[in-house]
Design a protein around this motif. Structure first.
Motif, short mmCIF file in Angstrom:
data_model
loop_
_atom_site.label_atom_id
_atom_site.label_comp_id
_atom_site.label_asym_id
_atom_site.label_seq_id
_atom_site.Cartn_x
_atom_site.Cartn_y
_atom_site.Cartn_z
N GLY A 179 0.55 -21.31 9.63
CA GLY A 179 -0.49 -20.43 10.12
C GLY A 179 0.06 -19.23 10.86
O GLY A 179 -0.44 -18.11 10.72
N VAL A 180 1.11 -19.47 11.65
CA VAL A 180 1.73 -18.37 12.39
C VAL A 180 2.38 -17.38 11.42
O VAL A 180 2.22 -16.16 11.54
N MET A 181 3.13 -17.93 10.44
CA MET A 181 3.84 -17.06 9.51
C MET A 181 2.88 -16.26 8.63
O MET A 181 3.17 -15.13 8.22
N SER A 182 1.73 -16.86 8.32
CA SER A 182 0.77 -16.14 7.47
C SER A 182 0.22 -14.90 8.17
O SER A 182 -0.31 -14.00 7.51
N GLY A 183 0.33 -14.85 9.50
CA GLY A 183 -0.13 -13.67 10.23
C GLY A 183 0.86 -12.53 10.24
O GLY A 183 0.51 -11.41 10.62
N LEU A 184 2.11 -12.80 9.83
CA LEU A 184 3.13 -11.75 9.86
C LEU A 184 2.81 -10.57 8.94
O LEU A 184 2.96 -9.41 9.35
N PRO A 185 2.37 -10.81 7.68
CA PRO A 185 2.04 -9.64 6.85
C PRO A 185 0.97 -8.77 7.47
O PRO A 185 1.05 -7.53 7.42
N GLY A 186 -0.05 -9.40 8.08
CA GLY A 186 -1.10 -8.61 8.71
C GLY A 186 -0.57 -7.77 9.85
O GLY A 186 -0.97 -6.61 10.03
N ALA A 187 0.35 -8.36 10.64
CA ALA A 187 0.93 -7.61 11.75
C ALA A 187 1.73 -6.42 11.25
O ALA A 187 1.70 -5.33 11.84
N ARG A 188 2.47 -6.63 10.16
CA ARG A 188 3.24 -5.51 9.59
C ARG A 188 2.33 -4.43 9.00
O ARG A 188 2.59 -3.23 9.12
N LEU A 189 1.24 -4.88 8.36
CA LEU A 189 0.34 -3.92 7.73
C LEU A 189 -0.47 -3.12 8.74
O LEU A 189 -0.98 -2.04 8.41
N ASP A 190 -0.61 -3.65 9.96
CA ASP A 190 -1.35 -2.92 10.98
C ASP A 190 -0.76 -1.54 11.23
O ASP A 190 -1.45 -0.61 11.67
N ARG A 191 0.55 -1.41 10.97
CA ARG A 191 1.20 -0.10 11.15
C ARG A 191 0.68 0.93 10.16
O ARG A 191 0.83 2.13 10.36
N LEU A 192 0.10 0.42 9.05
CA LEU A 192 -0.41 1.33 8.02
C LEU A 192 -1.93 1.48 8.10
O LEU A 192 -2.55 2.02 7.19
N ALA A 193 -2.51 1.01 9.20
CA ALA A 193 -3.97 0.98 9.31
C ALA A 193 -4.60 2.37 9.25
O ALA A 193 -5.76 2.52 8.86
N ILE A 209 -2.87 -4.79 -4.07
CA ILE A 209 -1.85 -3.75 -3.99
C ILE A 209 -1.78 -2.96 -5.29
O ILE A 209 -1.62 -1.73 -5.30
N GLY A 210 -1.91 -3.65 -6.41
CA GLY A 210 -1.83 -2.98 -7.71
C GLY A 210 -2.95 -1.99 -7.96
O GLY A 210 -2.83 -1.13 -8.83
N THR A 211 -4.03 -2.09 -7.21
CA THR A 211 -5.16 -1.17 -7.39
C THR A 211 -5.06 0.07 -6.51
O THR A 211 -5.87 0.98 -6.65
N LEU A 212 -4.09 0.09 -5.59
CA LEU A 212 -3.96 1.22 -4.68
C LEU A 212 -3.16 2.35 -5.33
O LEU A 212 -2.53 2.18 -6.38
N SER A 213 -3.15 3.47 -4.67
CA SER A 213 -2.44 4.62 -5.21
C SER A 213 -0.93 4.37 -5.18
O SER A 213 -0.43 3.65 -4.30
N GLU A 222 6.89 -3.23 1.03
CA GLU A 222 7.97 -3.39 2.01
C GLU A 222 7.52 -4.23 3.21
O GLU A 222 8.28 -5.05 3.72
N ALA A 223 6.27 -4.04 3.64
CA ALA A 223 5.75 -4.84 4.75
C ALA A 223 5.70 -6.32 4.39
O ALA A 223 6.09 -7.19 5.18
N PHE A 224 5.25 -6.62 3.16
CA PHE A 224 5.24 -8.02 2.71
C PHE A 224 6.65 -8.57 2.58
O PHE A 224 6.93 -9.72 2.95
N ARG A 225 7.56 -7.76 2.07
CA ARG A 225 8.94 -8.22 1.87
C ARG A 225 9.59 -8.55 3.21
O ARG A 225 10.25 -9.60 3.35
N GLN A 226 9.41 -7.71 4.19
CA GLN A 226 9.98 -7.97 5.51
C GLN A 226 9.37 -9.22 6.14
O GLN A 226 10.07 -10.01 6.78
N SER A 227 8.07 -9.40 5.96
CA SER A 227 7.41 -10.59 6.52
C SER A 227 7.94 -11.87 5.89
O SER A 227 8.18 -12.87 6.57
#
Length: 267
Positions: A179-193, A209-213, A222-227
């Motif tokens: 549960g803790v680790m699953s929150g890491l991608p969200g924390a990284r993505l917050d920088r792109l909010a 992700i595939g639907t985004l520009s 990169e955020a997911f990879r680092q997490s």
């Protein structure tokens, strides 16, 4: 529309939690009881051999389930199956469960650390499968010997309590850090909010992700990879600590069992 969607998600999560609760009741009891029966009727050091069969069966079903569901992970579960059976047999023949348990934990730590390094270096699928095989090999060797050691460490009336307690702590060890680790991608993505709506990406993962520009996709990936790298790195460190604890254990000699046989672990 948004409120209706949120209600639907909440209802689905409630159903998922309820059915997982029922699954835990139905599966936890027989699994613990089967392992306890082995400790009660089998002469040491034979429990390692039979616990290996049970762990192997668990690994086999772990392969069958994802195959049916469409997300196979044969490298980890397949190696866990083989290593559980042969590792349990070798441990039984040599009478050294602590050595095999510690060795399996060391391999598990190595596998998790390799996965972290592969995530950092963006390695391909073949390297990923090799790392999963190392992880599965280690867990397959460690798990049956851990069960046998825990059962042997308590007085005769308590193997069921010891086995069920081990299962509870193992489940907590999966659920809480997961549960803790699953929150890491969200924390990284917050920088792109400021650039994207983070919540759909967190919920949908790679499919969204595939639907985004194309301009936004590299930063999110990169955020997911680092997490992922951090998660596996922490897991490897925890397993390394577990290895040190395993090596420091005392009293792992198999003593009196239900049959009254005494088996000494070689020095």
């Amino acid at each position: 529309m948004a409120a209706s969607a949120l209600c639907g998600v909440a209802q689905s999560m409630g159903q998922l939690i309820a059915f997982r609760f029922l699954q835990g009741i139905g599966g936890g009891g027989p699994m613990t009881l089967s392992q306890t029966v082995i400790a009660d009727v089998v002469t040491p050091p034979e429990p390692m051999r039979y616990q290996g069969f049970f762990t192997g069966a668990f690994a086999l079903l772990s392969v069958a389930g994802p195959l049916i569901g469409g997300e196979p992970n044969p490298a980890q579960a397949g190696f866990m199956l083989l290593s559980s059976i042969f590792g349990g047999r070798l441990s039984s023949d040599t009478g050294r469960p602590k050595l095999f348990m510690a060795g399996g934990i060391a391999l598990g730590a190595t596998g998790l650390s390799l996965l972290a390094l592969l995530a950092v270096n963006q390695a391909g699928i073949p390297w990923l499968l090799r790392a999963l095989a190392v992880l599965g090999l280690g867990m397959g060797v460690a798990m049956p010997n851990t069960t046998a050691i825990v059962q042997n460490a308590v007085p005769r009336p308590w193997p069921g309590i010891a086995t069920s307690s081990k299962s509870v702590f193992r489940s907590l060890g999966v659920a809480v850090p997961g549960g803790v680790m699953s929150g890491l991608p969200g924390a990284r993505l917050d920088r792109l909010a400021s650039e994207i709506d983070v919540q759909p990406v967190t919920d949908g993962g790679m499919a969204v992700i595939g639907t985004l520009s194309p301009e936004l996709q590299p930063g999110i990936a990169e955020a997911f990879r680092q997490s992922i790298a951090v998660s596996f790195g922490i897991g490897g460190a925890v397993m390394g600590f577990a290895f040190l604890l395993a090596m420091s254990l005392r009293g792992t000699t198999f003593s009196e069992s239900s049959t009254g046989t005494s088996v000494e672990e070689p020095a």
